[in-house]
Motif scaffolding. Sequence first.
Motif, mmCIF file in Angstrom:
data_model
loop_
_atom_site.group_PDB
_atom_site.id
_atom_site.type_symbol
_atom_site.label_atom_id
_atom_site.label_comp_id
_atom_site.label_asym_id
_atom_site.label_seq_id
_atom_site.Cartn_x
_atom_site.Cartn_y
_atom_site.Cartn_z
ATOM 1 N N GLY A 143 0.865 -1.185 0.161
ATOM 2 C CA GLY A 143 -0.042 0.047 -0.113
ATOM 3 C C GLY A 143 0.722 1.450 0.256
ATOM 4 N N THR A 144 0.812 2.224 1.101
ATOM 5 C CA THR A 144 1.649 3.417 1.209
ATOM 6 C C THR A 144 3.056 3.144 1.876
ATOM 7 O OG1 THR A 144 0.421 3.918 2.778
ATOM 8 C CG2 THR A 144 -0.386 4.720 0.942
ATOM 9 N N SER A 145 2.987 1.745 2.625
ATOM 10 C CA SER A 145 4.100 1.688 3.518
ATOM 11 C C SER A 145 5.245 0.875 2.845
ATOM 12 C CB SER A 145 3.890 0.556 4.607
ATOM 13 O OG SER A 145 2.741 0.918 5.400
ATOM 14 N N ILE A 146 6.551 1.356 2.980
ATOM 15 C CA ILE A 146 7.636 1.020 2.458
ATOM 16 C C ILE A 146 8.464 0.031 3.413
ATOM 17 C CG2 ILE A 146 9.897 1.664 1.358
ATOM 18 C CD1 ILE A 146 8.501 4.208 0.405
ATOM 19 N N ARG A 147 8.850 -1.010 3.122
ATOM 20 C CA ARG A 147 9.694 -1.977 3.876
ATOM 21 C C ARG A 147 10.795 -2.391 3.187
ATOM 22 N NH1 ARG A 147 6.676 0.203 6.796
ATOM 23 N NH2 ARG A 147 5.248 -0.761 8.133
#
Length: 68
Positions: free
Chosen positions: A46-50
């Motif tokens: 989604g909008t999260s970066i890992r």
Amino acid sequence: MRSNQIGTSVAPAVYTVKEVCTLLGLQKSTAYLAISRGEIPSVRFGTSIRVPRAAVERMLEVPQQKSA
């Protein structure tokens, strides 16, 4: 680093950008720039970066010199 239910430290499979900044000693803007350039491998949820743990470990490795 996160901990499991019994309180022992467990390395996560992926890190947040904030955790990567701490581990690599980077400013947040520098980390995001490196991610956008592909210098730090990342995945989006989604909008999260890992950032995968394996990628961070590769960046922290010290190249071994060949003995003659």
